[in-house]
Design a protein around this motif. Structure first.
Motif, PDB file in Angstrom:
ATOM      1  N   PHE A  69      -3.107  -2.525  -0.994  1.00  0.00           N
ATOM      2  CA  PHE A  69      -2.389  -1.264  -0.987  1.00  0.00           C
ATOM      3  C   PHE A  69      -3.215  -0.198  -1.710  1.00  0.00           C
ATOM      4  N   PHE A  70      -3.253   1.019  -1.076  1.00  0.00           N
ATOM      5  CA  PHE A  70      -4.056   2.085  -1.662  1.00  0.00           C
ATOM      6  C   PHE A  70      -3.189   3.251  -2.125  1.00  0.00           C
ATOM      7  N   GLU A  71      -2.347   3.801  -1.197  1.00  0.00           N
ATOM      8  CA  GLU A  71      -1.577   4.975  -1.601  1.00  0.00           C
ATOM      9  C   GLU A  71      -0.434   5.199  -0.621  1.00  0.00           C
ATOM     10  N   THR A  72       0.639   5.880  -1.096  1.00  0.00           N
ATOM     11  CA  THR A  72       1.790   6.268  -0.285  1.00  0.00           C
ATOM     12  C   THR A  72       1.984   7.772  -0.381  1.00  0.00           C
ATOM     13  N   TYR A  73       2.326   8.407   0.798  1.00  0.00           N
ATOM     14  CA  TYR A  73       2.507   9.861   0.841  1.00  0.00           C
ATOM     15  C   TYR A  73       3.866  10.177   1.443  1.00  0.00           C
ATOM     16  N   LEU A  74       4.604  11.084   0.804  1.00  0.00           N
ATOM     17  CA  LEU A  74       5.898  11.536   1.284  1.00  0.00           C
ATOM     18  C   LEU A  74       5.715  12.778   2.144  1.00  0.00           C
ATOM     19  N   VAL A  75       6.358  12.760   3.318  1.00  0.00           N
ATOM     20  CA  VAL A  75       6.297  13.908   4.222  1.00  0.00           C
ATOM     21  C   VAL A  75       7.716  14.453   4.349  1.00  0.00           C
ATOM     22  N   SER A  76       8.024  15.544   3.664  1.00  0.00           N
ATOM     23  CA  SER A  76       9.369  16.114   3.635  1.00  0.00           C
ATOM     24  C   SER A  76       9.654  16.879   4.918  1.00  0.00           C
ATOM     25  N   TYR A  77      10.921  16.731   5.398  1.00  0.00           N
ATOM     26  CA  TYR A  77      11.352  17.446   6.597  1.00  0.00           C
ATOM     27  C   TYR A  77      11.216  18.955   6.399  1.00  0.00           C
ATOM     28  N   MET A  78      11.662  19.466   5.272  1.00  0.00           N
ATOM     29  CA  MET A  78      11.618  20.900   5.016  1.00  0.00           C
ATOM     30  C   MET A  78      10.186  21.399   4.917  1.00  0.00           C
ATOM     31  N   ASP A  79       9.296  20.594   4.251  1.00  0.00           N
ATOM     32  CA  ASP A  79       7.884  20.995   4.157  1.00  0.00           C
ATOM     33  C   ASP A  79       7.247  21.017   5.535  1.00  0.00           C
ATOM     34  N   ALA A  80       7.575  19.997   6.349  1.00  0.00           N
ATOM     35  CA  ALA A  80       6.990  19.959   7.683  1.00  0.00           C
ATOM     36  C   ALA A  80       7.483  21.128   8.524  1.00  0.00           C
ATOM     37  N   LYS A  81       8.757  21.464   8.396  1.00  0.00           N
ATOM     38  CA  LYS A  81       9.320  22.570   9.163  1.00  0.00           C
ATOM     39  C   LYS A  81       8.691  23.894   8.745  1.00  0.00           C
ATOM     40  N   ASN A  82       8.416  24.023   7.442  1.00  0.00           N
ATOM     41  CA  ASN A  82       7.825  25.267   6.920  1.00  0.00           C
ATOM     42  C   ASN A  82       6.303  25.213   6.881  1.00  0.00           C
ATOM     43  N   THR A 107       4.391  23.392   5.034  1.00  0.00           N
ATOM     44  CA  THR A 107       3.927  23.397   3.629  1.00  0.00           C
ATOM     45  C   THR A 107       3.747  21.987   3.107  1.00  0.00           C
ATOM     46  N   VAL A 108       3.449  21.047   3.996  1.00  0.00           N
ATOM     47  CA  VAL A 108       3.254  19.668   3.544  1.00  0.00           C
ATOM     48  C   VAL A 108       1.965  19.579   2.739  1.00  0.00           C
ATOM     49  N   PRO A 109       1.998  19.094   1.507  1.00  0.00           N
ATOM     50  CA  PRO A 109       0.764  18.913   0.719  1.00  0.00           C
ATOM     51  C   PRO A 109      -0.152  17.918   1.416  1.00  0.00           C
ATOM     52  N   MET A 110      -1.456  18.248   1.494  1.00  0.00           N
ATOM     53  CA  MET A 110      -2.416  17.382   2.151  1.00  0.00           C
ATOM     54  C   MET A 110      -3.232  16.598   1.122  1.00  0.00           C
ATOM     55  N   PRO A 111      -3.415  15.332   1.352  1.00  0.00           N
ATOM     56  CA  PRO A 111      -4.283  14.536   0.463  1.00  0.00           C
ATOM     57  C   PRO A 111      -5.707  15.093   0.518  1.00  0.00           C
ATOM     58  N   GLN A 112      -6.466  14.965  -0.552  1.00  0.00           N
ATOM     59  CA  GLN A 112      -7.814  15.535  -0.651  1.00  0.00           C
ATOM     60  C   GLN A 112      -8.804  14.525  -1.181  1.00  0.00           C
ATOM     61  N   LEU A 113     -10.061  14.730  -0.740  1.00  0.00           N
ATOM     62  CA  LEU A 113     -11.202  13.980  -1.281  1.00  0.00           C
ATOM     63  C   LEU A 113     -12.139  14.954  -1.980  1.00  0.00           C
ATOM     64  N   PHE A 159       1.003  14.240  11.027  1.00  0.00           N
ATOM     65  CA  PHE A 159       0.467  14.252   9.656  1.00  0.00           C
ATOM     66  C   PHE A 159      -0.989  13.822   9.728  1.00  0.00           C
ATOM     67  N   ASN A 160      -1.919  14.759   9.436  1.00  0.00           N
ATOM     68  CA  ASN A 160      -3.349  14.458   9.473  1.00  0.00           C
ATOM     69  C   ASN A 160      -3.756  13.825   8.154  1.00  0.00           C
ATOM     70  N   LEU A 161      -4.053  12.528   8.239  1.00  0.00           N
ATOM     71  CA  LEU A 161      -4.321  11.753   7.026  1.00  0.00           C
ATOM     72  C   LEU A 161      -5.820  11.533   6.869  1.00  0.00           C
ATOM     73  N   PRO A 162      -6.436  12.120   5.828  1.00  0.00           N
ATOM     74  CA  PRO A 162      -7.867  11.860   5.582  1.00  0.00           C
ATOM     75  C   PRO A 162      -8.041  10.505   4.896  1.00  0.00           C
ATOM     76  N   VAL A 163      -9.016   9.727   5.368  1.00  0.00           N
ATOM     77  CA  VAL A 163      -9.323   8.428   4.772  1.00  0.00           C
ATOM     78  C   VAL A 163     -10.826   8.324   4.565  1.00  0.00           C
ATOM     79  N   ALA A 164     -11.222   7.497   3.613  1.00  0.00           N
ATOM     80  CA  ALA A 164     -12.646   7.332   3.295  1.00  0.00           C
ATOM     81  C   ALA A 164     -12.932   5.872   3.037  1.00  0.00           C
ATOM     82  N   PRO A 165     -14.145   5.412   3.286  1.00  0.00           N
ATOM     83  CA  PRO A 165     -14.492   4.021   2.996  1.00  0.00           C
ATOM     84  C   PRO A 165     -14.534   3.778   1.497  1.00  0.00           C
ATOM     85  N   SER A 166     -14.519   2.513   1.141  1.00  0.00           N
ATOM     86  CA  SER A 166     -14.596   2.187  -0.283  1.00  0.00           C
ATOM     87  C   SER A 166     -15.941   2.609  -0.863  1.00  0.00           C
ATOM     88  N   GLN A 167     -16.988   2.540  -0.060  1.00  0.00           N
ATOM     89  CA  GLN A 167     -18.306   3.039  -0.443  1.00  0.00           C
ATOM     90  C   GLN A 167     -18.890   3.744   0.764  1.00  0.00           C
TER      91      GLN A 167
END
Length: 723
Positions: A642-655, A657-663, A578-586
């Protein structure tokens, strides 16, 4: 009192007893979370200052005692006019209740109880504490059989104001010592006298002295002799009766010197060599044979004192001999006269002897039944009678061994002196031969023993491990096979096999097959089947579980154990990054990013991915293992919050189609590996540096980027080309 809280910590629950001086309640100690017994002084004594002072002093003295057979005193206190003592709560019955239920008690049980009471008294006496109120009501028997003596020091505090209170002093008069009844100072030996009465009551079910009033009972303690316990219960061994007789002597000097001496006697009185010992004897202070008055011997005066001058007459009787004249002419006649007188005297002696032989005086036959044989012989010898030999020796269940139970001539029968008396003496009970129960089960042996007259409660099972005898069979027994035993009194112990000694099953989880085999060998167990089992938690080639015994379960040596080895992840498992994009607070400011994730491994528990310090937007790869019904979750913390939580579904990963967080940056950031010091920073819009642009819709190509604005990455998802 019920429901009242004493001292801020003792919650009174219920009343469990009471006497003339105090009431006893069961309470709960809130502070220590335990049940206690609280003795509360009756209200009629709360204004007697002397009584209260002694009550406290003696309670404090009793609190200094620390012995397993003494009820421990925890606390002494006062609340308003309530004076109380907090003590150990014993769950069980007092000895008085047990005596009422099933007296007379068994001899060994009675001696065991008396020994524990005596041990407690020995400890108290060594600490200068005299109980002064030993009675069954003050003896507690716990459910585990432990004897506890209570009320130490309380009876000692009684003053003249309490002598008429029902149940205090008068209520204990059946257990008074003679010196206690006199009202004189009592000491350690008074406690031993009372203990003797308690033992007497346990063995016979009766009290030694009864009367219509307490005063009449007290007088009997001083003046009368009690009925010997063996007459009430013939099963009492002579050695045990001797303990009672010695402890209950009216003269304190004839009792045991100390509780320790009495305890030693109690501990040995049931030994085989002592059970039939001779009856203990004492010197009676009022025995007529001890002191006799002998009449004075007076001189016989041969002359009249008035006529002859008393002493002068005696002198003349001695001194006035006639003067012999013509001595020689009287020699021959005097000789013949002497010989004649000698012959006459001899003949007279023969006549007297023959008359004495023919005229034998008669004597009364004494009563010797219930006496040991030696004492009976001595008594008959004193009367001038002879014991006929041989004796009649028979077993009599009503008489101990060596005691006379019958005599040929009844008491007070007049017989010639020197006559023979036939005595019948009791011998030991003929013993049966015990069977050999080796190889039988306990139930089978029990049936045989009960048929022979052994009570079930005297048949004891003792389980032990054995590698030679199958489980459930008898290994050996006590008494040994062929030994003599009395089915009516003997206890039989049967040693029953439990099989081989068991071992505790070790934990094999996480070991390799070789390591598991070595572990089992160490515990004398055997490796059985080896099976395979897919596992997310255990790496390939190591044990996932064991069968049929879990860790710590007792197992017989030599048992085969089946193990399951991990084959790694199951076929349906999916490795996913799971490629997780992160950014600094500023933008440009160093920000600490912490990532926690959970997947199909470790039963879905959180795992630490790690921490990175960034100054610009980056993409961090989170490697996960997913499975059906085992999705992944990724949580992000920024600068410790705490900033955010992301669900990674087995079916989405297999297909894929996992939604990616965006900036929404001002310029498309370049994906790069996360480093402690990033080499490049994405360009952000100068118009809105916190959100990466003014319209809030900027995307990250391919995987997307994490929004660092107020919406925390919850912008709309777009395609991977940023269109």
């Amino acid at each position: 009192m019920i429901g009242h809280e004493l001292g801020g910590r003792y919650q009174v629950i219920e009343r469990i007893g009471g006497g003339g001086m105090a009431l006893v309640y069961r309470a709960h100690d809130i502070l220590l979370n335990r049940n206690v017994a609280i003795k509360v002084l009756r209200s009629q004594f709360v204004h007697d200052e002397e009584f209260i002072r002694r009550f406290r002093r003696e309670a404090q003295s009793a609190a200094s005692l620390s012995h397993p057979n003494v009820v421990s005193i925890y606390d002494v206190g006062q609340e308003d006019e309530i004076h109380y003592i907090v003590m150990e709560y014993v769950e069980g019955k007092n000895l008085n209740e047990i005596i009422k239920e099933r007296a007379p008690l068994q001899v060994d049980e009675s001696v065991r109880i008396a020994s524990q009471i005596c041990d407690a008294l020995d400890h108290a006496h060594q600490n200068q504490i005299i109980h002064r109120d030993i009675k069954p009501h003050n003896i507690m028997i716990g459910r585990n059989g432990r004897v506890k003596v209570t009320d130490f020091g309380i009876a000692r505090a009684v003053t003249s104001t309490t002598i008429t209170q029902t149940g205090s002093v008068v209520g204990s008069v059946h257990y008074f010592s003679p010196e206690h009844a006199k009202g004189v100072s009592t000491g350690e030996k008074s406690d031993l006298y009372s203990l003797g009465i308690v033992l007497y009551q346990m063995l016979t079910g009766n009290l030694p002295f009864l009367g219509e009033s307490p005063i009449s009972v007290a007088l009997k303690h001083l003046q009368e002799e009690f009925e010997e316990p063996k007459k009430l219960n013939p099963l009492i061994p002579q050695s045990v009766e001797n303990v009672i007789l010695r402890s209950m002597r009216k003269n304190p000097d004839e009792r045991y010197v100390s509780a320790k001496e009495m305890l030693q006697d109690l501990e040995t009185c049931l030994l085989p060599e002592r059970r039939s010992e001779s009856k203990v004897g004492f010197h009676d202070d009022y025995d007529e044979d001890k002191t006799r008055i002998i009449p004075a011997i007076k001189p016989i005066q041969r002359g009249s004192g008035i006529r002859n001058g008393g002493g002068e007459g005696m002198k003349r009787d001695v001194d006035d001999y006639p003067v012999a004249k013509g001595k020689k002419q009287w020699v021959r006649p005097a000789l013949w006269i002497g010989v004649t007188l000698l012959l006459l005297a001899s003949m007279f002696s023969v006549v007297l002897y023959v008359k004495a032989m023919l005229d034998v005086p008669e004597v009364a036959v004494p009563y010797v039944i219930n006496l040991p044989l030696e004492d009976a012989k001595l008594k008959l010898d004193e009367a001038g009678l002879i014991v006929e030999d041989p004796l009649i020796k028979e077993y009599n269940p009503d008489y101990p061994e060596g005691v006379v139970f019958n005599q040929s001539k009844p008491k007070d029968t007049m017989v010639k002196k020197g006559s023979s008396i036939v005595l019948s003496v009791s011998i030991a009970k003929p013993l049966s031969k015990i069977d050999d129960f080796t190889g039988m089960t306990f139930d089978e042996a029990t049936k045989v023993l009960m048929a022979q007259g052994v009570e079930q409660n005297r048949i004891i099972q003792d389980n032990r491990n054995s590698s030679d005898t199958p489980a459930g069979e008898i290994i050996t027994q006590d008494p040994l096979p062929g030994s003599g035993f009395d089915p009516e009194t003997a206890s039989v112990t049967l040693i029953v096999s439990e099989g081989e000694e068991s071992v505790d099953m070790p934990d094999l989880t996480g070991l390799t097959q070789d390591e598991a085999a070595a572990k089992l060998e160490e515990f004398k167990l055997v490796l059985g089947d080896v099976k395979e089992d897919a596992s997310f938690a255990v790496e390939k080639g190591k044990v996932t579980k064991q069968w049929p015994y879990d860790k710590g379960t007792p197992v017989a040596p030599g048992t085969k154990i089946t193990i399951y080895l991990s084959t790694g992840y199951p076929p349906e498992a999916l490795d996913y990054t799971f490629n997780l994009p992160v950014a600094p607070s500023q933008d440009g400011k160093k920000t600490k990013i912490r990532i926690v994730f959970a997947d199909a491994r470790n039963n879905g528990e959180n795992q630490e991915w790690g921490t990175r310090t960034i100054a610009n937007t980056q993409v961090l790869p989170v490697k996960m293992v997913l499975a059906p019904n085992k999705d992944g979750v990724v949580s992000v913390y920024r600068d410790g919050e705490f900033f955010e939580t992301y669900l990674v579904s087995y079916m989405d990963a297999k297909n894929n189609t996992v939604p990616m967080p965006q900036l929404e940056p001002t310029a498309e950031p370049t994906q790069q590996p996360a480093t402690e010091e990033p080499t490049a920073e994405p360009a952000l819009s100068p118009d809105n540096p916190d959100t990466g642009g003014t319209d809030g819709n900027s995307n990250v190509n391919q995987t997307g980027a994490l929004n660092n604005g107020k919406d925390k990455g919850k912008g709309k998802s777009k395609d991977n080309n940023g269109d």
